[in-house]
Design a protein around this motif. Sequence first.
Motif, short mmCIF file in Angstrom:
data_model
loop_
_atom_site.label_atom_id
_atom_site.label_comp_id
_atom_site.label_asym_id
_atom_site.label_seq_id
_atom_site.Cartn_x
_atom_site.Cartn_y
_atom_site.Cartn_z
N SER A 167 0.77 -1.14 0.40
CA SER A 167 -0.03 0.16 -0.16
C SER A 167 0.99 1.78 0.36
CB SER A 167 -1.10 -0.08 1.06
OG SER A 167 -1.88 0.93 0.73
N ALA A 168 1.77 1.64 1.04
CA ALA A 168 2.78 2.59 0.94
C ALA A 168 3.52 2.43 -0.25
CB ALA A 168 4.00 2.30 1.72
N GLN A 169 4.40 1.55 -1.47
CA GLN A 169 4.87 1.66 -1.94
C GLN A 169 4.00 1.82 -3.27
OE1 GLN A 169 7.94 1.19 -2.65
NE2 GLN A 169 7.38 0.54 -0.10
N SER A 170 2.01 2.00 -3.20
CA SER A 170 1.77 1.97 -4.62
C SER A 170 1.56 3.78 -4.26
CB SER A 170 0.24 1.76 -4.43
OG SER A 170 -0.42 1.70 -3.30
N LYS A 171 1.17 3.82 -2.89
CA LYS A 171 1.47 5.68 -2.55
C LYS A 171 3.07 6.28 -3.50
CE LYS A 171 -1.37 5.53 1.58
NZ LYS A 171 -2.29 3.83 1.17
N LEU A 172 3.56 5.55 -3.14
CA LEU A 172 4.75 6.77 -2.99
C LEU A 172 5.32 6.34 -4.94
CD1 LEU A 172 7.00 4.98 -0.33
CD2 LEU A 172 5.86 7.72 -0.78
N ALA A 173 4.19 5.50 -5.22
CA ALA A 173 4.89 5.68 -6.87
C ALA A 173 3.83 6.68 -7.81
CB ALA A 173 4.65 3.85 -7.13
N SER A 174 2.78 7.01 -7.01
CA SER A 174 2.62 8.49 -8.35
C SER A 174 1.75 9.34 -6.89
CB SER A 174 1.18 7.59 -8.71
OG SER A 174 0.65 8.74 -9.34
N TRP A 175 2.58 10.14 -6.51
CA TRP A 175 2.53 10.50 -5.33
C TRP A 175 1.79 11.81 -5.31
CZ3 TRP A 175 2.61 10.09 -0.63
CH2 TRP A 175 2.42 11.78 0.44
N PRO A 176 1.22 12.51 -7.12
CA PRO A 176 0.72 13.50 -7.37
C PRO A 176 -1.11 12.61 -7.30
CG PRO A 176 2.46 13.65 -8.69
CD PRO A 176 2.80 12.32 -8.10
N VAL A 177 -1.22 11.78 -7.32
CA VAL A 177 -2.08 10.60 -7.30
C VAL A 177 -2.65 10.06 -6.54
CG1 VAL A 177 -3.50 8.51 -8.11
CG2 VAL A 177 -1.77 9.65 -9.86
N THR A 178 -1.89 9.99 -5.70
CA THR A 178 -2.19 9.90 -4.00
C THR A 178 -2.86 11.20 -3.36
OG1 THR A 178 -0.40 8.27 -3.54
CG2 THR A 178 -1.11 8.95 -2.09
N LEU A 179 -2.21 12.09 -2.79
CA LEU A 179 -2.36 14.06 -3.06
C LEU A 179 -4.18 13.94 -3.79
CD1 LEU A 179 0.46 15.53 -3.29
CD2 LEU A 179 -0.88 14.82 -1.31
N GLN A 180 -4.22 13.57 -5.06
CA GLN A 180 -5.46 13.38 -5.07
C GLN A 180 -6.58 12.19 -4.97
OE1 GLN A 180 -5.69 12.56 -9.22
NE2 GLN A 180 -6.95 14.86 -9.41
N LEU A 181 -6.70 11.54 -4.34
CA LEU A 181 -7.33 10.85 -4.08
C LEU A 181 -7.63 11.29 -2.40
CD1 LEU A 181 -5.47 7.10 -4.48
CD2 LEU A 181 -7.92 7.53 -5.43
N PHE A 182 -6.30 11.57 -1.36
CA PHE A 182 -6.63 11.89 -0.40
C PHE A 182 -7.12 13.21 0.01
CE2 PHE A 182 -3.64 9.04 0.97
CZ PHE A 182 -4.52 8.65 2.23
N ALA A 183 -7.38 13.72 -1.24
CA ALA A 183 -8.38 15.23 -1.55
C ALA A 183 -9.66 14.32 -1.46
CB ALA A 183 -7.69 16.35 -2.15
N ASN A 184 -10.10 14.07 -2.89
CA ASN A 184 -10.93 13.44 -3.31
C ASN A 184 -12.16 12.84 -3.17
OD1 ASN A 184 -10.47 16.07 -5.30
ND2 ASN A 184 -10.14 15.15 -6.61
N GLU A 185 -10.99 11.56 -3.04
CA GLU A 185 -11.60 10.11 -2.45
C GLU A 185 -11.87 9.67 -1.58
OE1 GLU A 185 -11.50 4.86 -4.10
OE2 GLU A 185 -10.67 6.91 -4.98
#
Length: 158
Positions: free
Chosen positions: A49-67
């Motif tokens: 889970s952490a590796q997938s967050k780090l692999a695409s940090w902009p997407v991670t930030l977007q997920l935390f902001a929107n989903e």
Amino acid sequence: MTAISEQSLSSPAGFVGLYKRIIKLPEHIPLSLVQLAARVAVAHVFWQSAQSKLASWPVTLQLFANEYNLPFIDPSIAAPLATAVELTGSVLIFFGLFSRLAALMLLGVVSVIQIFVYPENWAEHLLWSSLLLLVLTRGAGVFSLDCVAARVLSTSRK
């Protein structure tokens, strides 16, 4: 059935006795092996889970902001915090170092995910929680750095 054949089936050497012995075989599996398997399995989940967050940090930030829509915490703080806890917790659990603290941290992550993010995935969260509760309540087991540390500390005090 005759009295003799009924007796032979229920005797310790009969079918019932054999069944009882087979049923008890798993009790000979050392708890430390179960603890090790639980630690490795749950560490893998959170490491990935952490590796997938780090692999695409902009997407991670977007997920935390929107989903994910976590209350009380800004997504720009929640994303790195969650990633840090998953990385730290998974490494500590894997090696069995400060295992109970790591289990508690990861149980917190699971609780947040269950309550605020994906409540419909309760069965998966229950599985992770069960593994973490085993470590929290019974410790990391013999195959852990916690056990090594306990031995070192007990010999240094003598």
